[in-house]
Design an enzyme around this catalytic site. Structure first.
Site, PDB file in Angstrom:
ATOM      1  NE  ARG A  16      46.095  43.665  35.738  1.00 41.47           N
ATOM      2  CZ  ARG A  16      45.479  44.846  35.696  1.00 41.47           C
ATOM      3  NH1 ARG A  16      45.118  45.446  36.827  1.00 41.47           N
ATOM      4  NH2 ARG A  16      45.224  45.421  34.543  1.00 41.47           N
ATOM      5  CG  HIS A  17      50.303  41.434  33.222  1.00 42.30           C
ATOM      6  ND1 HIS A  17      50.469  42.773  32.969  1.00 42.30           N
ATOM      7  CD2 HIS A  17      49.020  41.154  32.913  1.00 42.30           C
ATOM      8  CE1 HIS A  17      49.346  43.289  32.513  1.00 42.30           C
ATOM      9  NE2 HIS A  17      48.440  42.326  32.477  1.00 42.30           N
ATOM     10  CG  ASN A  23      48.337  47.327  32.026  1.00 44.32           C
ATOM     11  OD1 ASN A  23      49.112  46.426  32.312  1.00 44.32           O
ATOM     12  ND2 ASN A  23      47.064  47.084  31.749  1.00 44.32           N
ATOM     13  NE  ARG A  73      48.404  42.025  29.144  1.00 41.11           N
ATOM     14  CZ  ARG A  73      47.687  41.717  28.074  1.00 41.11           C
ATOM     15  NH1 ARG A  73      48.288  41.565  26.909  1.00 41.11           N
ATOM     16  NH2 ARG A  73      46.378  41.561  28.146  1.00 41.11           N
ATOM     17  CD  GLU A 126      42.369  40.927  31.241  1.00 38.20           C
ATOM     18  OE1 GLU A 126      41.555  40.111  31.743  1.00 38.20           O
ATOM     19  OE2 GLU A 126      42.906  41.840  31.890  1.00 38.20           O
ATOM     20  NE  ARG A 127      35.028  41.050  30.080  1.00 38.29           N
ATOM     21  CZ  ARG A 127      34.367  42.084  30.612  1.00 38.29           C
ATOM     22  NH1 ARG A 127      34.854  42.713  31.677  1.00 38.29           N
ATOM     23  NH2 ARG A 127      33.216  42.478  30.102  1.00 38.29           N
ATOM     24  CG  HIS A 242      46.122  38.631  31.730  1.00 41.63           C
ATOM     25  ND1 HIS A 242      46.903  39.479  30.975  1.00 41.63           N
ATOM     26  CD2 HIS A 242      46.458  37.367  31.348  1.00 41.63           C
ATOM     27  CE1 HIS A 242      47.664  38.762  30.165  1.00 41.63           C
ATOM     28  NE2 HIS A 242      47.421  37.476  30.371  1.00 41.63           N
ATOM     29  N   GLY A 243      44.165  40.673  35.134  1.00 37.01           N
ATOM     30  CA  GLY A 243      43.141  41.088  36.079  1.00 37.01           C
ATOM     31  C   GLY A 243      41.953  40.149  36.100  1.00 37.01           C
TER      32      GLY A 243
END
Length: 311
Positions: A16-17, A23, A73, A126-127, A242-243
């Protein structure tokens, strides 16, 4: 961590970045183009160092190919890591699986060892957090209540309300801020995603559940990442996502159930090693973090976002 290496193992370094500006502010980022903080860049450098140490200890080549989302990112993260690897990233946006150009020398002895192809795709984005994008997590928690907030945020089927792109997307390239209450806005898609929008088979989302992220990411995993790994007999690659996109990759590769995936949290900037068996159709073998203690601590912080203030 040292592992017994085998030529029959394909290694994915999933990451994850590093920490982004949003964030840091405890804001749902989604498709907003937040840049890395200084801490995020340091996390990227540290991640590269951990991967270098692991590769050296296990007689493994540095990643031969890299993948990122189309968001700044992840691009900044992988570019910072390439600096540490002393590799020159060769960026390429993938909007059509049949139009990937790696160069004739890729996968051969003629390969320029100073270059690494980096394939960028919206499918690793990312979502899309819909109308939650740009909103502070504690404020969303207060508005929706704990149960609904956690269902939408963590459940496999949870989905935020759709975004109103007329209000929550930058309409002009030079627009700053918003007069409609949205301080942070998604880039204009006709500009940023011009190539993707030219492919009529691609439909960009205005809100997503994790199930929908898995659905749009799986074709890229199967038809690009794993296909190229087989085609060129790669020993390792680096995926910076991403997450939600990292969680989606793990769900597919490891076969995590719809119910169990809600308990998987991905910390920023800590490499996760995923090993696949080349002799068994790149079947999942195992996974582990290169810094497991930090990963455990920071994953818990991710789960509690919205409930506690960021330090």
């Amino acid at each position: 961590m040292t592992a017994n290496r085998s030529s029959n193992v394909m290694t994915l370094f999933l990451l994850r970045h590093g920490q982004s500006e949003l964030n840091h502010e405890n804001i749902f980022c989604g498709w907003i183009d937040a840049k890395l903080t200084d801490k995020g860049k340091e996390q990227a450098r540290h991640s590269a160092e951990l991967i270098k140490q692991y590769c050296k200890a296990n007689n493994l080549k540095l990643p031969q190919i890299g993948y990122t989302s189309r968001l700044i990112r992840t691009q900044q993260t992988i570019e910072t890591m390439c600096e540490e690897f002393k590799l020159k990233p060769q960026l390429q946006i993938v909007y059509d699986f049949n139009k990937i150009k790696l160069g004739d020398e890729f996968g051969s002895d003629k390969k320029d060892n100073m270059k690494i192809p980096i394939l960028q795709t919206w499918r690793l984005n990312e979502r899309h957090y819909g109308s939650w994008q740009g909103q502070r997590k504690p404020n969303v928690l207060e508005e929706y209540g704990k149960d609904k907030y956690m269902f939408i945020r963590r459940d496999y089927e949870g989905k935020p309300p759709p975004v109103d792109l007329d209000r929550e997307m930058i309409q002009q390239e030079n627009e700053k801020g918003s007069s409609t209450g949205y301080e942070f806005k998604e880039p204009n898609r006709q500009i940023k995603y011009e190539l993707e929008c030219s492919n009529h088979e691609i439909v960009l989302p205005d809100s997503e559940s994790l199930r929908e992220v898995v659905y749009r990411l799986n074709p890229f995993l199967q038809n690009v990442i794993l296909k190229l790994a087989n085609q060129y007999d790669e020993s390792s690659c680096l995926i910076v996502g991403h997450g939600s996109s990292v969680r989606s990759l793990l769900k597919i590769l490891e076969g995590i159930s719809d119910d169990d995936i809600k308990n998987v949290d991905i910390p920023n900037g800590i490499p996760l090693v995923v090993e696949l068996d080349k002799n068994d159709g790149l079947k999942f073998i195992r996974k582990f973090y290169l810094d497991p203690e930090s990963a455990k601590i920071n994953a818990e912080k991710v789960r509690n976002e919205g409930f506690v203030k960021n330090p």
